[in-house]
Design an enzyme around this catalytic site. Sequence first.
Site, PDB file in Angstrom:
ATOM      1  N   ASP A 238      -8.721  -3.488  -7.092  1.00 49.06           N
ATOM      2  CA  ASP A 238      -8.142  -2.278  -6.493  1.00 49.06           C
ATOM      3  C   ASP A 238      -8.091  -1.157  -7.540  1.00 49.06           C
ATOM      4  O   ASP A 238      -7.026  -0.785  -8.022  1.00 49.06           O
ATOM      5  CB  ASP A 238      -6.750  -2.598  -5.964  1.00 49.06           C
ATOM      6  CG  ASP A 238      -6.115  -1.460  -5.195  1.00 49.06           C
ATOM      7  OD1 ASP A 238      -6.805  -0.461  -4.915  1.00 49.06           O
ATOM      8  OD2 ASP A 238      -4.914  -1.582  -4.864  1.00 49.06           O
TER       9      ASP A 238
ATOM     10  N   CYS B 212       0.842  -1.193   0.000  1.00 48.42           N
ATOM     11  CA  CYS B 212       0.000   0.000   0.000  1.00 48.42           C
ATOM     12  C   CYS B 212       0.881   1.249   0.000  1.00 48.42           C
ATOM     13  O   CYS B 212       1.652   1.448  -0.932  1.00 48.42           O
ATOM     14  CB  CYS B 212      -0.956  -0.068   1.188  1.00 48.42           C
ATOM     15  SG  CYS B 212      -2.152   1.273   1.268  1.00 48.42           S
TER      16      CYS B 212
ATOM     17  N   HIS C  26      -7.468  -4.727  -2.629  1.00 47.20           N
ATOM     18  CA  HIS C  26      -6.321  -4.039  -2.058  1.00 47.20           C
ATOM     19  C   HIS C  26      -6.080  -4.600  -0.661  1.00 47.20           C
ATOM     20  O   HIS C  26      -6.992  -4.705   0.142  1.00 47.20           O
ATOM     21  CB  HIS C  26      -6.645  -2.540  -1.976  1.00 47.20           C
ATOM     22  CG  HIS C  26      -5.523  -1.705  -1.454  1.00 47.20           C
ATOM     23  ND1 HIS C  26      -4.627  -1.070  -2.275  1.00 47.20           N
ATOM     24  CD2 HIS C  26      -5.161  -1.380  -0.187  1.00 47.20           C
ATOM     25  CE1 HIS C  26      -3.769  -0.390  -1.544  1.00 47.20           C
ATOM     26  NE2 HIS C  26      -4.071  -0.572  -0.267  1.00 47.20           N
TER      27      HIS C  26
END
Length: 302
Positions: free
Chosen positions: A240, A192, A271
Amino acid sequence: MLTPQDPELTTIQPIPQEAFDWYDEYAHGLMDRRTFMKKLSTLVVAGFSMTMLASALTPNYALAEQVSFNDPEIKAEYQTFPSLQGHGEGRGYLVTPANLTAKAPVVLVIHENRGLNPYIEDVARRLAKAGFIAFAPDILHTLGGYPGNDDEGRKMQSSMDKAKIEQDFIAAALFLKEHPSSNGKLGAVGFCFGGYIVNMLAATIPGSIDAAVPFYGTPAAKALRKNIKAPLMLQFAELDQRVNDTWPEYEQDLKSQNVNYIAHIYPKTNHGFHNDSTARYDEENAELAWQRSIDFFNKYLI
């Protein structure tokens, strides 16, 4: 309280995709908590309790320990490092193979946008079990360190100067590369926000990064991408959309610079699919992505 792996959540009443999408927006500062909770409340009408939803979307770090901190095959400790262009001093979780007899490759492990939580520490231990020296900095060190919950960690990290944060990770990478037991080869893996930092490091200190694996990370600033030299393995989640929308332009830039890269998009994943502390976790794809990452580091760092 239900956990993300309870049958009631995963088989009888699967969490709707929009809940994961809302959580992603909330977790990345694109939606405030009040709006997020209001949207979640609309699912209560559809038969989901708030307890059920919160349990699925928030981490349960007891689920994420794959390697114990006292595993006899590793040695774990915390170390500080200088960061003169950042916050002055950084601190991180250093994990080495216990019976190291020769120089070993080193891998920087970069957390999400909430500080060094137990999941990321476990990732560092997994790398040490695979034969690497792993170092996972905590960007919240000068604020007292990861506070023990992700919501507070996000608030703390969002209050910090982004340029200094980046300098702290640059300092951590250079510190790790010079570790006395390093073979001189440095890899980086991040998730991330950490995926973004991996891309940034590859573009900012190209002479120091030898292999980079960003998991669902956005690219470095466009002006910097021409500097990338290290081979990249980019890991994406099919669902995502926020991150995936940045990939076509980034890929064109990598192609134009003849960067050695490979990208994997894992089907039907969200995600955060590698994070085994929430219902976003996809065991099959997470294990595949992780084995590919280990193989990639073995190829370019040994």
